[in-house]
Enzyme design. Sequence first.
Site, PDB file in Angstrom:
ATOM      1  N   LYS A 194      10.153 -24.429   3.949  1.00  0.00           N
ATOM      2  CA  LYS A 194      11.445 -25.040   3.634  1.00  0.00           C
ATOM      3  C   LYS A 194      12.580 -24.060   3.936  1.00  0.00           C
ATOM      4  O   LYS A 194      13.631 -24.431   4.453  1.00  0.00           O
ATOM      5  CB  LYS A 194      11.464 -25.425   2.155  1.00  0.00           C
ATOM      6  CG  LYS A 194      12.593 -26.354   1.773  1.00  0.00           C
ATOM      7  CD  LYS A 194      12.194 -27.799   1.991  1.00  0.00           C
ATOM      8  CE  LYS A 194      13.246 -28.737   1.460  1.00  0.00           C
ATOM      9  NZ  LYS A 194      12.731 -30.084   1.251  1.00  0.00           N
ATOM     10  N   TYR A 236      24.717   1.377   0.074  1.00  0.00           N
ATOM     11  CA  TYR A 236      24.202   1.611  -1.277  1.00  0.00           C
ATOM     12  C   TYR A 236      25.086   2.653  -1.965  1.00  0.00           C
ATOM     13  O   TYR A 236      26.306   2.568  -1.904  1.00  0.00           O
ATOM     14  CB  TYR A 236      22.716   2.016  -1.209  1.00  0.00           C
ATOM     15  CG  TYR A 236      22.026   1.912  -2.532  1.00  0.00           C
ATOM     16  CD1 TYR A 236      22.077   0.733  -3.272  1.00  0.00           C
ATOM     17  CD2 TYR A 236      21.333   2.988  -3.056  1.00  0.00           C
ATOM     18  CE1 TYR A 236      21.460   0.627  -4.493  1.00  0.00           C
ATOM     19  CE2 TYR A 236      20.698   2.893  -4.288  1.00  0.00           C
ATOM     20  CZ  TYR A 236      20.771   1.709  -5.009  1.00  0.00           C
ATOM     21  OH  TYR A 236      20.163   1.608  -6.224  1.00  0.00           O
TER      22      TYR A 236
END
Length: 756
Positions: free
Chosen positions: A94, A39
């Site tokens: 899915k 970060y």
Amino acid sequence: MLKINREDALAYHEQSPQGKIEVVPTKPVSTQLDLALAYSPGVAEPCKEIAKNPDDVYKYTAKGNLVAVISNGTAVLGLGNIGPAASKPVMEGKGVLFKKFAGIDCFDIEIDANDPDEFIRIVKALEPTFGGINLEDIKAPECFRIETELKALMKIPVMHDDQHGTAIISSAALLNALEVVGKKIENIRLVVSGAGAAAISCLRLYVALGLKIENVVVFDKDGVINTQRTNLAPIQMQFATKRPISTLDEAMEDADVFLGLSAAKVLPAGLLLRMANDPIVFALANPEPEISYELATSTRPDLIMATGRSDHPNQVNNVLGFPYIFRGALDVRATEINEAMKLAAVRALAELSKEPVPDMVNNAYGDNTLAFGRTYLIPKPLDPRLITSLSPAVARAAMESGVARRPITDWQAYEDELRARLGLDRKLMNRITSAARANPKRVVFAEADNYKILKAAQLVRDEGIAHPILLGPHAKIQAIAQANNIDLEGCEILDILQDEATRTEYAELLYEKRQRRGITLYEGKRLLRERNYYAAMMVETGAADACITGLTKDYGKSLIPSLQVIGPADGIKRVSSMYIIQNKKGPYFFADTTVNINPTAEEMVEIIGLTARAVRFFDSEPRVAVISYSNFGSNAGPLPEKTRRATELAKQRYPDLLIDGEMQANVALNLQLLQENYGFSPLAAKGANTLIFPNVESGNIAYKVLQEIGGSEVIGPVLMGMRKPVHILQLGASVRDIVNMTAIAVVDAQRDGKAL
């Protein structure tokens, strides 16, 4: 039939952590430096690079392997318009399939937007985040417009799987079914029950494959779709019939194919009798088809049938398509999934169905009879070859049709990469298999009256790895082959009990070799009735180039005949064995794991030499660690002292070999631990890839634990030091194990007498 209990399904999803997916970091985040790189401030650097060159988003982020599964919940499974929140378990599922079958990361996004314009606007705005968009469970006819407009607006692959997944899988099944019955797609008459997204997409793809629209009759809940209908979308009306047909009874007269994508029990059994010879019925409504499998097949014994169910043959399951189609599209950074890519997937799927079924698939489905034909038109969902068959085909089609932005040039490397994504990295065995195919040898299988041996023989023959010679009763072998759909054409079968002259010749040779080792001529004749002795003598006399045995007998009992008939290579005092451990970090080599029970330090030196030579045979440079429960003198005792002395002697005998010991296994394999504590070791630079165990107990236990719970593929045992190639299988080895060992035996035989 697999039955799902409501409470079990709810508990499965509710157990902590709730749902089915999570986000896992791909980089270390354990130190202050890691956090600063992940970060602020380090993350600014890739941001600036992407700002200068937008394509660098694929270089510095996960976009290239990230797909969104997006729905508004208007047509969820068979549940209908249940809303976006209720669709989330399906969308998560899915995502699980994308990851499981193709290594694709996935976010599920449920959008509260029934208006197509709003839905399109939201999805288009997500383009910077994702490498591909999988639309799911959106009702017709809006789904047609949504997909068409998003494909035009976006420069990443977009596919509505409810349409195209079923179309691709059923197209492959249809092509193969027509091949089985000897019909051509351009001549068939097709009746369709259903005019939703999946049915229309199926028809469009069938037409691309050669189906003539004038031979199609489509029905929906309101009746036949003809040119007088005014309540349908243009995409549906293109299949309106001009024939004077108003009922399903009339349409089924002499029909070749029935395609059902509608509702349960809409097809009466009597209508099957009106169809043409060898009718094809794809009853794909879920969970209950348009006609039950049992009723249909009992009504028309000449019928070929597919359903959407896993408890019947020929399951048309979208998981056979979408993971691999997106994989291929992502890997070439395709701007879309076009018709050429879909057709490539169809043909790859159809062709894969005609190849011999892997043993692991047979085991997964409890069926050894799977082979191309009426009850096996398309591969099973757990077939590991799907990713290396469909994804490259889709990627090639993307390149050839001009929608690929990052072409693939090394297709073998690409297939290796695909296998590695799923933990199927077989680089080592791929090299061995390729070498075997370049010059296949005659391999005698001593235990040929066994299903696994016969299946392996078919595979090595079909793959061009070896010329199998099968020892056993001819009638029994043929009966096993017939019962399991195994084609043995081209495989030589020898019933040794029917060949007394050769047995006598071999017995006399054995007597000459072993007359001062307790074997009389009478005993030699008795022993040559045993197939292990006969097979070893075939190799010894040149009637075969290599031998495979050991599937049904103890290792030692299988080895003795070859030691007595062939024996160790010149200069080798004792043979030994090695296992290859394959995992994501690469191959590791373990020795001795089966032959030498408790070798002395001097005997371990010979094992070390044989193992180093064998590791080089497998195109790896040996980095040898001699294993103990002690690290460089940290513990006293007979075993550390033995391994310490073996290491010293080996360094003297093999001065160019990278070797160290005695050391514990975790130190040998954990590079950080080795460098931090034992930086003086010559192994500290790269760690060990070859472990020499002090006795068979430790080596045997180690490889079996890794095999069962360590997520590793184990290849072997590789027998080292024989004068001619003989390899003894593990008791109960799988078909793939046998094929691997056969390839190794062939390459061993290619070395012209140089001992492995």
